[in-house]
Design an enzyme around this catalytic site. Structure first.
Site: not given
Length: 354
Positions: A65, A239
């Site tokens: 990210h 994630s």
């Protein structure tokens, strides 16, 4: 030399009260929890003729990210990141309730992110805002994970969401296209950035903004950024890697290794069927070894698809017969209860990832 920080308070924007409520951790980055409050800020950016880069996330931030945020900081005056765990892209049996939610740490990572401006050596750029909407704001008509019970307006990209990931997760891209349309309508980004790890999602969204005649962003300003990987074993950062047990994490790079087997065979002139068969055999061998250690590994798919249509390449296709259209080599496998995905682009990578 005194270093100046480029933040929303230093680009002639009105002073914004930093939100700190019992429900939100303190943050030096402005947090907007409603569409209305964000739009007031966005209008100031329009008035100031400031470009706005946007990174859409579901939180649980990692270096993948942050690489997108860094790219946005380099290419835009202001950078906005959204954190919203989207119920519409989770099927009823999937992990919506257990999806990692780490807002305090996410804000710490964003606050620590500082990039020197390319056009001024004494300016440091940092993220400008976080958009943190509620489910009620994003789905005014309500939302159910069961498509049959959903009411309201939803977006489908017909003919492009049933292959690859869409074959394994039939309602996934409907949920993605819907929430990203909402986010684009709210954020109105000049540029937006998606990771190559979710290559089909990113290409589908690029097609969607073209089909819908969107101006914020237009198709040329939806950027796909190369996948960030673990520097040791090349596992794609995700994630969901947080779900892996220590034993599972040791063998999580099996998927990328299998895809590299395909890539190598394909480049050497093997057919598509020969290349993917070699990779499946590799995974089967790894799964047998994993079972001996008490770890369950199951291959979902390894496939090669046209990057424009997502159609599966024929089994006897070879590198020389595909033409100029890049090929997406992708795969997914289960490690215990965690599903991992990865991909490579074969051919003219720069026509897809840029």
């Amino acid at each position: 030399m005194l270093v100046r920080y480029l933040s929303p308070r230093l680009v002639r924007f009105p002073k914004i009260r930093l939100m700190s409520t019992p429900a939100l951790p303190p943050s030096t980055i402005p947090i907007f929890t409603t569409v209305a409050s964000y739009r007031e800020w966005r209008q100031k950016a329009f008035d100031e003729k400031k470009s706005v880069g946007f990174v859409a996330t579901m939180g649980a931030l990692h270096e993948g990210h942050l690489s997108l945020v860094k790219r946005s900081l380099l290419e835009n005056d202001l950078t906005v990141l959204s954190i919203f765990v989207n119920p519409a892209q989770f099927a009823p049996h999937e992990d919506l309730s257990s999806y990692p939610r780490t807002l305090p740490r996410d804000l710490e990572l964003l606050t620590a992110l500082q990039i020197p401006a390319t056009d001024a050596v004494d300016i440091i750029k940092t993220p400008s805002a976080v958009f943190l909407p509620s489910v009620r704001d994003m789905y005014p008509s309500g939302i159910s994970q069961d498509v049959a019970n959903q009411k309201g307006t939803f977006i489908e990209v017909k003919g492009y969401g049933d292959q690859m990931e869409g074959k394994s997760r039939p309602t996934f891209f409907r949920g993605v296209a819907t929430v990203v349309t909402k986010l684009f309508n709210a954020i109105q980004p000049t540029n937006t950035y998606f990771g190559q790890k979710d290559i089909q999602q990113a290409l589908l969204l690029r097609r969607m903004v073209k089909d819908q005649l969107m101006a914020y962003p237009d198709p040329d300003h939806l950027h796909i950024v190369p996948t960030e990987r673990d520097p040791v074993d090349r596992l794609a950062l995700s994630s969901r890697n947080a779900y892996l047990t220590p034993e599972e994490r040791k063998i999580a790079a099996t998927l990328v290794k299998a895809l590299e087997e395909v890539k190598s065979a394909w480049k050497s002139g093997s057919t598509k069927e020969e290349s993917t068969t070699k990779a499946r055999s590799f995974v089967e061998g790894a799964a047998a070894l994993a079972a001996g250690e008490g770890v369950e590994m199951k291959l979902d798919y390894i496939e090669m698809n046209d990057s424009e249509t997502f159609e599966v390449l024929e089994g006897n296709a070879v590198k020389e017969t595909v033409g100029n259209t890049p090929v997406i080599l992708s795969g997914a496998l289960w490690l215990g209860r965690t599903r991992l995905i990865d991909n490579f682009v074969l051919g003219d990578v720069n026509s897809v990832v840029h």
